[in-house]
Enzyme design. Structure first.
Site, mmCIF file in Angstrom:
data_model
loop_
_atom_site.group_PDB
_atom_site.id
_atom_site.type_symbol
_atom_site.label_atom_id
_atom_site.label_comp_id
_atom_site.label_asym_id
_atom_site.label_seq_id
_atom_site.Cartn_x
_atom_site.Cartn_y
_atom_site.Cartn_z
ATOM 1 N N ASP A 199 -4.794 53.243 -5.102
ATOM 2 C CA ASP A 199 -4.945 54.535 -4.775
ATOM 3 C C ASP A 199 -6.023 55.029 -3.866
ATOM 4 O OD1 ASP A 199 -3.771 57.651 -5.288
ATOM 5 O OD2 ASP A 199 -5.833 57.754 -6.140
ATOM 6 N N GLU B 41 -3.269 52.328 -0.315
ATOM 7 C CA GLU B 41 -3.209 53.743 0.064
ATOM 8 C C GLU B 41 -4.407 53.987 0.948
ATOM 9 O OE1 GLU B 41 -2.223 58.330 -0.849
ATOM 10 O OE2 GLU B 41 -3.626 57.157 -2.035
ATOM 11 N N ASP C 97 -0.052 51.286 -10.253
ATOM 12 C CA ASP C 97 -1.215 51.955 -9.623
ATOM 13 C C ASP C 97 -2.550 51.732 -10.323
ATOM 14 O OD1 ASP C 97 -1.772 54.262 -7.929
ATOM 15 O OD2 ASP C 97 0.092 55.087 -8.454
ATOM 16 N N HIS D 207 5.483 60.307 -3.856
ATOM 17 C CA HIS D 207 5.256 61.752 -4.904
ATOM 18 C C HIS D 207 4.000 62.901 -4.202
ATOM 19 C CE1 HIS D 207 2.067 59.018 -5.321
ATOM 20 N NE2 HIS D 207 1.423 59.875 -5.981
ATOM 21 N N ASP D 208 3.606 62.513 -3.036
ATOM 22 C CA ASP D 208 2.643 63.347 -2.269
ATOM 23 C C ASP D 208 3.467 64.210 -1.132
ATOM 24 O OD1 ASP D 208 0.568 62.599 -4.006
ATOM 25 O OD2 ASP D 208 -0.126 61.076 -2.605
#
Ligand code: TEU
Length: 538
Positions: free
Chosen positions: A197, A238, A100, A307-308
């Site tokens: 991210d 993302e 990440d 995970h969001d």
């Protein structure tokens, strides 16, 4: 598309939330050795790559998305030697490692911010955004103003996310060089790619009051990933904002792909509020991206969870009576498409959302902030209902390997975050032993994908059958497959080509039976010459 770019269509990425995956040292927190121990499990699913959510040194205000040192491993997860072992072992087993990359903000404990916030004359001061007064209307994604007062300099700094996550000033050339060096550091360690991210946030448009998709976004991305040593690595952005067709694709020299979120937002009025939806909304988005990708020449990503978000099958499915059917139907609908599958840990066992009455069972910075801001406005019941619907903690709870006291996750008495409220019933061990096993279906589905070039690389053609189902063909040369997914109500699907059943989540009553049960999914081989349409009347 060249073979080189098309090879990403053969990737299957398993997303790990390290804090909640598997704990080997008994502190109630997952770790890198835990990932190492489970490499064979990950491989058994049919994955060939792992995306690790942030594992860097961090005060954990946002579970690692607040980084205090980009070159160190969070000590609770292990050390650099563990990481190097992980990379070596994963590679030995044919698994790629994707890190990440969090470049929009650092932790407020990062040396740059510590120094830069202490004085206006620090060389690090210009690493962040400062204003004499907060700019009107700039809101943090997690709620509240995006500007925070900094007493030592008498200024405000920008934080698009938590207060402890100051946004980094990418207009500063030195900052850009710092991040290029960070990328190089991990590339030299042998990592195969980055999940970037909120990458659209690195360029802002101050004249329009926008925190993302600013005018220099593409230039910054190329500086990172269009260099000699970075051109060959995998990147997935993302990017909620920004033009996908500009951000990725072979000729763009920016990212290899991005996440498309339209289908994830179906059924959500806001983070904490449900909205009416039809499955058609979702499949329309999916089909739209398939078509766009084909015309614009990029590879889409295929995912239902991360995970969001609370689990998809809990938000827009049936996670009670039809949990197995629903989980496997969505999996077929998504992973039958053209693109790169991403499977989020727990999804493969049909994990579901939890219900907790007390806020003590939550940890997410966004949830806690929301709770604080609403606790005097809403009744406790109303507030907890919203939190249970939308909290990101739903999908961040420890992976349930078994239904035992500590779910096979840890030897500690208590995990860092309470186990899911249904994890005694829904866990890997129980699932594997069940006649209706989600994980076994995932294995079969991904194995079929591996075997079938049409499923991986073929073209996509939607066959419109109306609301409540998703039917499409995938074709590569002579190989032609038909994917049929029916959603919640039983219905008859007429006029489909007949073919050989390759995979189904229910026991098909007969190959020619056209009545599909709720959440029934099937994949057929239809040979081009035999693709005779069933007569509507037979
Ligand atoms: O998420 C970015 C993001 O904007 C959303 O996914 C966000 O969680 C949601 O919209 C809030 O309502 C990324 C990470 O995936 C997330 O875990 C981090 O918290 C966030 O960036 C900040 O780094």
């Amino acid at each position: 598309m060249t073979e080189n770019y098309e090879q990403y269509l053969d990737w299957v990425v398993y997303q790990i939330y390290p804090k909640s995956f598997y704990d080997t040292d008994g502190d109630g927190v997952g770790d890198l050795r835990g990932v190492i121990e489970k490499l064979d499990y990950i491989r058994s699913l049919g994955a060939n790559a792992i995306w690790l959510c942030p594992i860097y040194e961090s005060p954990q205000k946002d579970n690692g998305y607040d980084i205090s040192d980009y070159r160190k491993i969070n000590p609770t997860y292990g050390d650099m030697r563990d990481f190097e072992n992980l990379v070596a072992l994963a590679h030995e087993k044919g698994l790629k490692i994707i890190m990440d990359f969090v470049a929009n903000h650092t932790s407020d404990r990062h040396l740059w911010f510590q120094e830069g916030s202490a004085s206006k004359t620090s060389p690090y001061h210009d690493y962040y955004y400062w204003r004499e007064r907060p700019l009107d209307g700039w809101q943090s994604v997690f709620g509240g103003s995006a500007w925070e007062y900094n007493p030592p300099t008498g200024e405000y700094y920008l934080h698009s996310f938590a207060i402890e996550q100051p946004d980094v000033n990418w207009t500063n050339e030195r900052v850009r060089k710092e991040y290029q060096d960070v990328v190089d550091f991990w590339v030299e360690k042998g990592v195969d790619g980055f999940r970037c991210d909120v990458l659209d946030f690195i360029s802002k448009d101050f004249t329009r009051g926008k925190t993302s998709n600013g005018p220099r976004l593409h230039e910054y991305i190329r500086e990172l990933f269009d260099r000699e040593n970075t051109r060959r690595i995998f990147t997935v952005g993302e990017c909620w904002d920004g033009d996908v067709e500009k951000l990725c694709g072979e000729g763009r020299r920016e990212l290899k792909t991005t996440f498309q979120f339209d289908h994830i937002l179906v059924g959500q009025e806001s983070r904490v509020c449900k909205k009416d939806y039809t499955v058609y909304e979702m499949t329309t988005h999916l089909a739209k991206w398939q078509r766009l990708a084909a015309t614009q020449g990029f590879i889409p990503t295929l995912f239902t969870d991360n995970h969001d978000q609370n689990w998809l099958i809990s938000r827009i499915g049936n996670d009670r009576e039809k949990r197995y059917e629903c989980a496997t139907a969505f999996a077929t609908a998504i992973y039958g498409l053209r693109g790169i599958p991403f499977v989020y840990q727990g999804q493969e066992i049909g994990a579901v959302g939890s219900y907790f009455e007390e806020i003590e069972n939550f940890d997410d910075v966004e949830t806690l902030r929301f709770y604080e801001s609403q606790k005097n406005k809403l009744s406790k019941e109303e507030l907890m209902k919203k939190i249970n619907f939308g909290s990101r903690d739903n999908s961040r709870r420890p992976f349930a390997w078994t239904g035992g006291e500590t779910r096979g996750f840890t030897s500690a008495k208590k995990p860092w975050l309470a186990y899911g409220t249904r994890s005694r019933e829904i866990n890997l061990q129980t699932d594997e032993a069940s006649e209706k096993s989600v994980v076994k279906y995932y294995r079969d589905l991904l194995a079929l994908r591996k075997k079938s070039r049409a499923l991986r690389r073929g073209s996509f053609l939607e066959i419109e059958k109306g609301d409540g189902c998703f039917v499409y063909e995938r074709t590569d040369g002579n190989e032609r497959l038909l994917v049929v997914v029916n959603f919640e109500r039983e219905q008859e699907l007429l006029g489909l080509p007949s073919g050989e059943l390759l995979l189904g989540n229910l026991k098909r009553r007969a190959l020619t039976c056209r009545v599909y049960e709720p959440f029934e999914a099937a994949i057929y081989r239809i040979s081009p010459e035999k693709a005779n349409l069933q007569k509507e009347t037979d």
